[in-house]
Design an enzyme around this catalytic site. Structure first.
Site, PDB file in Angstrom:
ATOM      1  N   ASP A  22       3.881  -0.121   9.069  1.00  0.00           N
ATOM      2  CA  ASP A  22       3.458   0.653   7.900  1.00  0.00           C
ATOM      3  C   ASP A  22       3.544   2.116   8.315  1.00  0.00           C
ATOM      4  O   ASP A  22       2.714   2.609   9.083  1.00  0.00           O
ATOM      5  CB  ASP A  22       2.014   0.252   7.540  1.00  0.00           C
ATOM      6  CG  ASP A  22       1.405   1.159   6.476  1.00  0.00           C
ATOM      7  OD1 ASP A  22       2.133   2.007   5.910  1.00  0.00           O
ATOM      8  OD2 ASP A  22       0.187   1.013   6.215  1.00  0.00           O
ATOM      9  N   ASP A  55      -2.811   0.458  -5.045  1.00  0.00           N
ATOM     10  CA  ASP A  55      -2.660   1.045  -3.702  1.00  0.00           C
ATOM     11  C   ASP A  55      -2.841   2.555  -3.768  1.00  0.00           C
ATOM     12  O   ASP A  55      -1.964   3.287  -4.224  1.00  0.00           O
ATOM     13  CB  ASP A  55      -1.256   0.691  -3.177  1.00  0.00           C
ATOM     14  CG  ASP A  55      -1.014   1.230  -1.765  1.00  0.00           C
ATOM     15  OD1 ASP A  55      -1.835   2.013  -1.268  1.00  0.00           O
ATOM     16  OD2 ASP A  55       0.015   0.850  -1.161  1.00  0.00           O
ATOM     17  N   GLU A  91       5.561  -1.391  -0.177  1.00  0.00           N
ATOM     18  CA  GLU A  91       4.207  -1.565   0.348  1.00  0.00           C
ATOM     19  C   GLU A  91       3.358  -2.576  -0.437  1.00  0.00           C
ATOM     20  O   GLU A  91       2.710  -3.437   0.163  1.00  0.00           O
ATOM     21  CB  GLU A  91       3.509  -0.200   0.398  1.00  0.00           C
ATOM     22  CG  GLU A  91       4.080   0.680   1.502  1.00  0.00           C
ATOM     23  CD  GLU A  91       3.710   2.146   1.376  1.00  0.00           C
ATOM     24  OE1 GLU A  91       2.904   2.480   0.489  1.00  0.00           O
ATOM     25  OE2 GLU A  91       4.231   2.952   2.162  1.00  0.00           O
ATOM     26  N   LYS A 138       5.578  12.344   5.338  1.00  0.00           N
ATOM     27  CA  LYS A 138       6.131  11.340   4.413  1.00  0.00           C
ATOM     28  C   LYS A 138       6.334  11.918   3.011  1.00  0.00           C
ATOM     29  O   LYS A 138       7.176  11.462   2.256  1.00  0.00           O
ATOM     30  CB  LYS A 138       5.177  10.149   4.366  1.00  0.00           C
ATOM     31  CG  LYS A 138       5.655   8.955   3.581  1.00  0.00           C
ATOM     32  CD  LYS A 138       4.712   7.797   3.822  1.00  0.00           C
ATOM     33  CE  LYS A 138       5.003   6.625   2.934  1.00  0.00           C
ATOM     34  NZ  LYS A 138       4.064   5.525   3.189  1.00  0.00           N
TER      35      LYS A 138
END
Ligand code: AMP
Length: 629
Positions: A8, A192, A169, A71
């Site tokens: 992850d 999420d 994800e 990211k």
């Protein structure tokens, strides 16, 4: 075959996981820590980068050489970056090309920095196994576009991994929650909320296979935003207490970093405590700050940010064509979902109950049984195990966020793969030429929801050559294939010669999720005008064909038809031409009703001409066969 690890690669934290004797687990570093901050510090031009906790510690002291939340920038270009996104304590180059980070005289790509985080995870995994680890499954937010996925894959390769799969994800999280054990046709919402991204995905379990029915999200919404709210709030309090300016341009980077750290810590503690004390000693030599913050205050500061997830949830439900009551479970993923207000919000939004036997109440269960920080990594490890040949009974399928197609006659979009199609997917269609003796065809690959090519995103273009032939004769097969990593491969093949071209489309247009949202919204907003434009273009193409055919017929039957009839046909044809000429150059549309009327009149008047042409053709044929004199 060597083992595959699951990774992850998070905005704030990254984790590496594996399946050991059937049990998924997160691999800890030498000091027993399972979460690695996605932070990289560059001490000097020569020294090796420092990664993780150690980098996080020097972030306050060396903000300009310590990169975090990279990211947010991976696979993105300068012009698409919003001003507020650039609010980091290290410099960014956001010119025309990819975003880069200048450090010690070098311009680094975000993927180079992510590669450092991945190398560290690789070392941790190798220390755990006592042998080299060279294969990985890496997760990305469901809303990452091709450019972001490809850049993530390259980061993995730079770190020395063979990247076996780029996995969404939420899909990974569902696996970690063990939802493959639910009854058939179960539907799950994956909520999420991490440090920098939000996703809501709706999954359905069908025939032992996970389908992602819909996914919607925002790569610029997360816990970091709550931290920033709290920072502003505290900066105001510091100023009110006679302290220095901590917010805005005037703020010193090192102080900003300290404020950020204090804000995040307070936020995290308020998930389990109702009141915390925040201390910022020696902000200047003679000024220290201390205050109390309650959970209620934090909730007031963040309520509207959390509420922003609502539209994404509703949109995903609408795309999946279901209502909250059709869900069996809502699972929470991402560190920020530990916040009680987030849990309450998600639970209320979907009308959940928090008990395992929720089914009896006919309402979805809010499932918080897994550690939200680890679920994605554990799911990636489970996927890795599946790829290694374990857990054979589960397959993963994701969906396309926007439609994909090519430009056809009249500048229209011809969809080959509709939005929200399950991937991997392959789809194709046969196309032909619009003009006589064309030697090649331009394949213009598009992504978007609009009717006209020019309103969609251009992903790339290439030409395929073939032998010249009359209009409509050449046949070119175009096939789109989206692989399991979400990367699009376009194949064009001339059927006659078998000549073909394959082009991999991944990063020709770098777009973000806000642009995806905008595209969807615009397609709704312009639905009527788009449809009118498509109808106009189709009618125009038909009119042009009819005009060309009329001219041909007039020439072929020149001797048989009377002058008066010829004039009437020419007048009707001119009427059609007049309406076509009145097309609005800017909008590319015209008066459809007048065109249809003029065309109908031309059709009507040319009917005897068409009959005449048919008779002549039949006569010629019979004569050629020697059946008539
Ligand atoms: P992730 O991207 O999933 O690693 O999530 C990181 C985000 O979760 C960051 O904004 C963290 O501050 C936040 N976070 C982590 N733990 C907690 C907690 N216990 N309460 C509230 N937020 C948290």
């Amino acid at each position: 075959m060597s083992r595959i690890v699951g990774i992850d690669l998070g905005t704030t934290h990254s984790l590496v996981a594996t399946v050991d004797s059937g049990i998924p687990l997160v691999i800890a570093d030498a000091r027993g820590r399972r979460l690695t901050p996605s932070v990289v510090h560059f001490p000097s031009a020569e020294a090796a980068p420092v990664v993780g906790h150690e980098a996080n510690h020097v972030r306050v002291l060396k903000p300009a050489e310590t990169v975090y939340s990279v990211k947010r920038f991976i696979g993105r270009r300068g012009p698409e970056m919003a001003e507020e996104e650039k609010a980091v304590t290290y410099p960014l180059h956001c010119a025309g090309g990819p975003v880069t980070i200048p450090v010690h005289g070098r311009d680094l790509l975000p993927e180079e920095i992510s590669a450092e985080v991945l190398k560290k995870l690789k070392r941790d995994a190798e220390a755990y196994f006592g042998e080299p680890v060279a294969r990985a499954v890496i997760t990305v937010p469901a809303y990452f576009n091709d450019a972001q996925r490809s850049a993530t894959k390259r980061a993995g390769e730079r770190a020395g991994f063979v990247v076996e799969r780029i996995l969404n994800e939420p899909t990974a999280a569902a696996l970690a929650y063990g939802l493959d054990k639910l009854r058939e046709q179960s539907r799950i919402a994956v909520y999420d909320l991490g440090g920098g991204t939000f996703d809501l995905s709706i999954l359905e379990l069908d025939g032992g296979v996970f389908h992602v029915l819909a996914t919607h999200g925002n790569t610029r919404l997360g816990g970091d935003d709550i931290d920033r709210r709290l920072m502003d709030f505290l900066a105001e309090r510091v100023a009110a207490a006679g302290g220095p300016q901590l917010a805005g341009q005037a703020a010193e980077p090192a102080l900003l970093s300290r404020l950020r750290e204090a804000s995040e810590q307070a936020k995290i503690r308020l998930s389990t405590e109702t009141e915390v004390e925040i201390a910022l000693p020696f902000i200047t030599l003679d000024f220290s700050f201390r205050c109390t913050l309650t959970r209620a205050e934090l909730e007031n500061l963040s309520r509207d940010l959390i509420a922003r997830t609502r539209t994404h949830c509703l949109r995903a439900l609408a795309d999946a064509k279901i209502e909250p009551k059709d869900l069996d479970q809502v699972i929470l993923v991402g560190g920020q979902t530990r916040m009680p207000l987030v849990r309450k919000f998600a639970g209320d939004l979907f009308g959940c109950v928090e008990s395992p036997d929720a089914a009896a109440s006919g309402r979805p269960r809010l499932n918080t049984s897994q550690n939200p920080d680890e679920a994605v990594a554990l799911g990636a490890a489970i996927q890795a195990e599946i790829l290694s040949g374990g857990f054979k009974n589960v397959l993963l399928l994701d969906v396309t966020p926007l439609s994909l197609g090519i430009e056809t006659f009249g500048g229209l979009m011809n969809v080959l793969i509709p939005r929200n199609s399950t991937i991997p997917i392959k789809a194709g269609e046969m196309f032909t030429t619009a003009a006589d003796h064309q030697r090649s065809m331009l394949i213009h690959v598009l992504q978007g929801e609009r009717e006209r090519a020019r309103d969609n995103w251009s992903l790339g273009r290439f030409t395929i050559e073939f032998e010249p032939a009359p209009r409509g004769m050449p046949r070119v097969g175009v096939q789109f294939e989206i692989d399991a990593d979400g990367i699009l491969h376009v194949l064009a093949r001339d059927v006659k010669t078998g000549r073909e071209k394959i082009v991999e489309i991944k990063s020709a247009v770098d777009v973000d999720d806000a642009a995806v949202r905008q595209m969807v919204e615009e397609s709704v907003e312009h639905a009527f005008t788009d449809l009118a434009a498509r109808r106009w273009v189709e009618a125009k193409l038909k009119a042009e064909q009819t005009l060309a055919a009329t001219q041909k017929a007039l020439a072929a039957c020149a001797e048989e038809i009377e002058t008066d009839y010829r004039r009437r046909i020419e007048t009707a044809a001119r009427e059609v031409e007049k309406v076509l000429a009145a097309e609005n150059a800017e909008s590319g549309a015209g008066d459809l009703k007048s065109l249809q009327a003029a065309l109908a009149a031309l059709d009507e008047i040319t009917r005897p001409l068409a009959d005449l042409l048919m008779n002549k053709a039949a006569e010629t044929l019979l004569r050629r066969r020697g059946l008539v004199a």
